[in-house]
Design a protein around this motif. Sequence first.
Motif, PDB file in Angstrom:
ATOM      1  N   VAL A 110       1.029  -0.992  -0.083  1.00 58.57           N
ATOM      2  CA  VAL A 110      -0.040   0.035  -0.368  1.00 58.57           C
ATOM      3  C   VAL A 110       0.699   0.626   0.017  1.00 58.57           C
ATOM      4  N   ILE A 111       0.630   2.237  -1.138  1.00 60.10           N
ATOM      5  CA  ILE A 111       1.313   3.396  -1.425  1.00 60.10           C
ATOM      6  C   ILE A 111       1.114   4.425   0.251  1.00 60.10           C
ATOM      7  N   LYS A 112       2.183   4.352   0.719  1.00 61.90           N
ATOM      8  CA  LYS A 112       1.813   5.503   1.694  1.00 61.90           C
ATOM      9  C   LYS A 112       0.304   5.632   2.040  1.00 61.90           C
ATOM     10  N   PRO A 113       0.634   5.026   3.299  1.00 66.94           N
ATOM     11  CA  PRO A 113      -1.301   4.271   4.313  1.00 66.94           C
ATOM     12  C   PRO A 113      -0.983   5.799   5.412  1.00 66.94           C
ATOM     13  N   ALA A 114      -2.502   5.927   6.092  1.00 67.46           N
ATOM     14  CA  ALA A 114      -2.146   6.271   7.300  1.00 67.46           C
ATOM     15  C   ALA A 114      -2.840   6.515   7.869  1.00 67.46           C
ATOM     16  N   LEU A 115      -3.130   6.814   9.390  1.00 70.10           N
ATOM     17  CA  LEU A 115      -4.445   6.180  10.333  1.00 70.10           C
ATOM     18  C   LEU A 115      -4.485   7.102  11.184  1.00 70.10           C
ATOM     19  N   ARG A 116      -5.226   8.008  10.932  1.00 74.40           N
ATOM     20  CA  ARG A 116      -5.743   9.452  12.358  1.00 74.40           C
ATOM     21  C   ARG A 116      -6.773   8.724  12.995  1.00 74.40           C
ATOM     22  N   ILE A 117      -7.066   8.884  14.403  1.00 75.28           N
ATOM     23  CA  ILE A 117      -7.784   8.863  14.944  1.00 75.28           C
ATOM     24  C   ILE A 117      -8.280  10.100  15.833  1.00 75.28           C
ATOM     25  N   ARG A 118      -9.243  10.371  15.914  1.00 73.41           N
ATOM     26  CA  ARG A 118      -9.757  11.898  16.433  1.00 73.41           C
ATOM     27  C   ARG A 118     -10.683  11.971  17.175  1.00 73.41           C
ATOM     28  N   GLU A 119     -10.528  12.148  18.659  1.00 70.48           N
ATOM     29  CA  GLU A 119     -12.400  13.557  19.079  1.00 70.48           C
ATOM     30  C   GLU A 119     -12.599  14.873  18.483  1.00 70.48           C
ATOM     31  N   GLU A 120     -12.825  14.479  18.053  1.00 69.49           N
ATOM     32  CA  GLU A 120     -13.690  16.552  17.999  1.00 69.49           C
ATOM     33  C   GLU A 120     -12.564  17.117  16.834  1.00 69.49           C
ATOM     34  N   TYR A 121     -10.877  17.938  18.062  1.00 69.29           N
ATOM     35  CA  TYR A 121     -10.343  18.667  16.732  1.00 69.29           C
ATOM     36  C   TYR A 121      -8.679  17.650  17.563  1.00 69.29           C
ATOM     37  N   THR A 122      -8.691  16.954  18.975  1.00 70.11           N
ATOM     38  CA  THR A 122      -8.006  16.276  19.717  1.00 70.11           C
ATOM     39  C   THR A 122      -7.555  14.652  18.767  1.00 70.11           C
ATOM     40  N   VAL A 123      -6.030  15.092  18.165  1.00 70.43           N
ATOM     41  CA  VAL A 123      -5.677  13.544  17.663  1.00 70.43           C
ATOM     42  C   VAL A 123      -5.035  13.084  18.536  1.00 70.43           C
ATOM     43  N   LEU A 124      -6.281  11.391  18.797  1.00 73.24           N
ATOM     44  CA  LEU A 124      -5.611   9.958  19.521  1.00 73.24           C
ATOM     45  C   LEU A 124      -4.835   9.371  19.319  1.00 73.24           C
ATOM     46  N   ALA A 125      -4.900   9.573  18.037  1.00 74.43           N
ATOM     47  CA  ALA A 125      -3.657   8.190  17.691  1.00 74.43           C
ATOM     48  C   ALA A 125      -3.382   8.333  16.153  1.00 74.43           C
ATOM     49  N   GLU A 126      -2.366   8.599  15.357  1.00 77.92           N
ATOM     50  CA  GLU A 126      -2.097   7.977  14.683  1.00 77.92           C
ATOM     51  C   GLU A 126      -0.955   7.398  13.816  1.00 77.92           C
ATOM     52  N   ASP A 127      -0.407   6.324  12.523  1.00 79.95           N
ATOM     53  CA  ASP A 127       0.059   5.464  12.241  1.00 79.95           C
ATOM     54  C   ASP A 127      -0.227   5.656  10.924  1.00 79.95           C
ATOM     55  N   ASP A 128       1.481   4.602  10.520  1.00 83.56           N
ATOM     56  CA  ASP A 128       1.846   4.623   8.903  1.00 83.56           C
ATOM     57  C   ASP A 128       1.611   3.190   8.700  1.00 83.56           C
ATOM     58  N   PHE A 129       1.110   2.434   9.692  1.00 82.82           N
ATOM     59  CA  PHE A 129       1.064   0.723   9.301  1.00 82.82           C
ATOM     60  C   PHE A 129       2.350  -0.017   9.779  1.00 82.82           C
ATOM     61  N   GLY A 130       3.226   0.733   9.479  1.00 78.05           N
ATOM     62  CA  GLY A 130       5.085   0.373   9.163  1.00 78.05           C
ATOM     63  C   GLY A 130       5.382  -0.966  10.402  1.00 78.05           C
ATOM     64  N   GLY A 131       4.378  -0.789  11.208  1.00 75.63           N
ATOM     65  CA  GLY A 131       4.558  -2.235  12.321  1.00 75.63           C
ATOM     66  C   GLY A 131       3.348  -3.731  11.382  1.00 75.63           C
ATOM     67  N   VAL A 132       2.967  -3.490  11.339  1.00 78.78           N
ATOM     68  CA  VAL A 132       2.249  -4.494   9.918  1.00 78.78           C
ATOM     69  C   VAL A 132       2.664  -4.452   9.103  1.00 78.78           C
ATOM     70  N   LEU A 133       3.456  -4.589   7.990  1.00 77.57           N
ATOM     71  CA  LEU A 133       4.065  -4.409   6.939  1.00 77.57           C
ATOM     72  C   LEU A 133       3.394  -6.022   5.894  1.00 77.57           C
ATOM     73  N   GLY A 134       3.775  -7.248   6.825  1.00 79.88           N
ATOM     74  CA  GLY A 134       2.993  -7.971   6.149  1.00 79.88           C
ATOM     75  C   GLY A 134       2.343  -8.788   6.241  1.00 79.88           C
TER      76      GLY A 134
END
Length: 176
Positions: A110-134
């Motif tokens: 997957v090319i440049k995947p990104a994840l963002r989890i937020r509540e209103e304007y507060t970002v709770l988590a972000e990730d690029d799936f680099g820990g689960v590449l396989g």
Amino acid sequence: MSAINKGIRKVEISVKWDPSQSGQPPTDLDIVAATYLESDPYGDPAYVVHFDSRSPDGTIYLNRDSKDGKGFGWDEVMTLELHRLDSRYARVMVGVLIQQHPAKRTFVSVIKPALRIREEYTVLAEDDFGGVLGSTATTVAEFVRQDSGTWEFRPGIHGFNDDPGTFAATMGRRQP
């Protein structure tokens, strides 16, 4: 102070990725959420929300669905209105899976995947799936109802190598 804590109320889960290279089949990521009853919080999901469904009470729904990553900004967006979820539900697990057509794919393709989890304007988590590449799928968040009735967010990326149907049915089971 805990008596006035509202906890996590309404959450937005967002995923984006770049389209496949020219001549390659499209990459299709999907956000899925599964609810678990208080009577069996690690058993079978009470229901699963994905691209073709929404929760029976309208508290979990997909705002945006992309089949190829060609959207502007966030390609997939799911909203969880936890504060409205019936009290019989104790957990909500959220995951991201890769549709496996026409061939098996993992996050490394997957090319440049990104994840963002937020509540209103507060970002709770972000990730690029680099820990689960396989992996072909991954859990990205767990929301747990506390004794007070408020919801707690537990971040965590845990890869799976299941087909989409199996992943949706098993993503909330206890991890070894």
